[in-house]
Design a protein around this motif. Sequence first.
Motif, short mmCIF file in Angstrom:
data_model
loop_
_atom_site.label_atom_id
_atom_site.label_comp_id
_atom_site.label_asym_id
_atom_site.label_seq_id
_atom_site.Cartn_x
_atom_site.Cartn_y
_atom_site.Cartn_z
N GLN A 10 0.78 -39.62 -72.13
CA GLN A 10 2.02 -38.98 -72.58
C GLN A 10 2.41 -39.56 -73.94
O GLN A 10 2.57 -40.77 -74.07
CB GLN A 10 3.17 -39.26 -71.60
CG GLN A 10 3.24 -38.28 -70.45
CD GLN A 10 2.18 -38.61 -69.41
OE1 GLN A 10 2.08 -39.76 -69.01
NE2 GLN A 10 1.39 -37.64 -69.00
N SER A 11 2.56 -38.67 -74.89
CA SER A 11 2.98 -39.09 -76.22
C SER A 11 4.40 -39.63 -76.16
O SER A 11 5.25 -39.08 -75.47
CB SER A 11 2.90 -37.88 -77.14
OG SER A 11 3.42 -38.21 -78.39
N THR A 12 4.65 -40.73 -76.90
CA THR A 12 6.02 -41.28 -76.94
C THR A 12 6.67 -40.97 -78.29
O THR A 12 7.73 -41.48 -78.60
CB THR A 12 6.00 -42.81 -76.73
OG1 THR A 12 5.12 -43.37 -77.71
CG2 THR A 12 5.53 -43.18 -75.35
N PHE A 13 6.01 -40.14 -79.11
CA PHE A 13 6.59 -39.74 -80.40
C PHE A 13 6.26 -38.27 -80.65
O PHE A 13 5.38 -37.71 -79.98
CB PHE A 13 6.05 -40.63 -81.53
CG PHE A 13 4.59 -40.35 -81.88
CD1 PHE A 13 3.56 -40.68 -81.01
CD2 PHE A 13 4.27 -39.74 -83.09
CE1 PHE A 13 2.24 -40.42 -81.34
CE2 PHE A 13 2.94 -39.48 -83.42
CZ PHE A 13 1.93 -39.82 -82.54
N GLY A 45 3.29 -32.48 -75.56
CA GLY A 45 3.58 -33.90 -75.40
C GLY A 45 2.53 -34.69 -74.64
O GLY A 45 2.72 -35.86 -74.33
N VAL A 46 1.41 -34.06 -74.35
CA VAL A 46 0.32 -34.75 -73.65
C VAL A 46 -0.88 -34.85 -74.60
O VAL A 46 -1.32 -33.85 -75.16
CB VAL A 46 -0.10 -33.98 -72.38
CG1 VAL A 46 -1.33 -34.60 -71.73
CG2 VAL A 46 1.06 -33.93 -71.39
N PHE A 47 -1.37 -36.09 -74.79
CA PHE A 47 -2.59 -36.27 -75.56
C PHE A 47 -3.80 -36.12 -74.64
O PHE A 47 -3.77 -36.60 -73.49
CB PHE A 47 -2.67 -37.68 -76.16
CG PHE A 47 -1.86 -37.88 -77.41
CD1 PHE A 47 -2.11 -37.14 -78.55
CD2 PHE A 47 -0.86 -38.84 -77.45
CE1 PHE A 47 -1.37 -37.33 -79.71
CE2 PHE A 47 -0.11 -39.05 -78.60
CZ PHE A 47 -0.37 -38.29 -79.73
N GLY A 113 0.87 -25.11 -67.59
CA GLY A 113 1.01 -26.53 -67.92
C GLY A 113 -0.30 -27.26 -68.02
O GLY A 113 -1.24 -27.05 -67.24
N ILE A 114 -0.37 -28.14 -68.99
CA ILE A 114 -1.60 -28.88 -69.27
C ILE A 114 -1.93 -29.87 -68.15
O ILE A 114 -3.10 -30.09 -67.81
CB ILE A 114 -1.50 -29.60 -70.66
CG1 ILE A 114 -2.81 -30.29 -71.05
CG2 ILE A 114 -0.34 -30.58 -70.72
CD1 ILE A 114 -3.94 -29.34 -71.38
#
Length: 149
Positions: A10-13, A45-47, A113-114
């Motif tokens: 999960q991306s935090t930025f 928002g998911v890498f 959703g991813i």
Amino acid sequence: MLYQLMYSSQSTFAPSMDAMALLLDRARRQNAARGVTGVLFSVDGVFVQILEGERDVVRRLVEHIGKDPRHDGLTVVMERPIAQRVFTSWSMAWINPDASEVAAWARLDGTTGIQQVLARLQQNPARLPAVMEHIVAAIGDSAGGAGQV
Ligand SMILES: Cc1cc2nc3c(=O)[nH]c(=O)nc-3n(C[C@H](O)[C@H](O)[C@H](O)COP(=O)(O)O)c2cc1C
């Protein structure tokens, strides 16, 4: 032993162009020096990242990347020895698909959703080669900045 690993986190930025350019520039130089190839993308928002290289190098790199505060909750989706690389000429390609595109690549149309797509891929790794083929095609279509070795 040549190895391939795929993880999600999960991306935090907010992965803006500038922030990603900074991240990728460094990653590509380090990967080229370590004989690592692969692809990175961010969806909602998911890498998702696929890394290829010598097994110990890849495992050490994932451990290192996992400590990066720009994301959290790194989860390995798939890891396996490989006979040859899929992303031969990219030190770290960057693509920007949306969730429905990734679902279509995995022939999971209608999956919302991813995270759901990744869960289904984890359950059914036989879908992965097709997904990777689509990713390679998507890299070929994206103009510039793909991180060619
Ligand atoms: C989603 C994500 C993917 C990353 N991918 C790579 C990568 O492929 N190779 C790499 O060297 N660093 C990558 N990084 C950056 C590393 O976490 C780290 O910042 C970088 O290796 C520099 O580390 P150093 O300051 O210890 O040299 C990534 C970071 C994030 C958040």
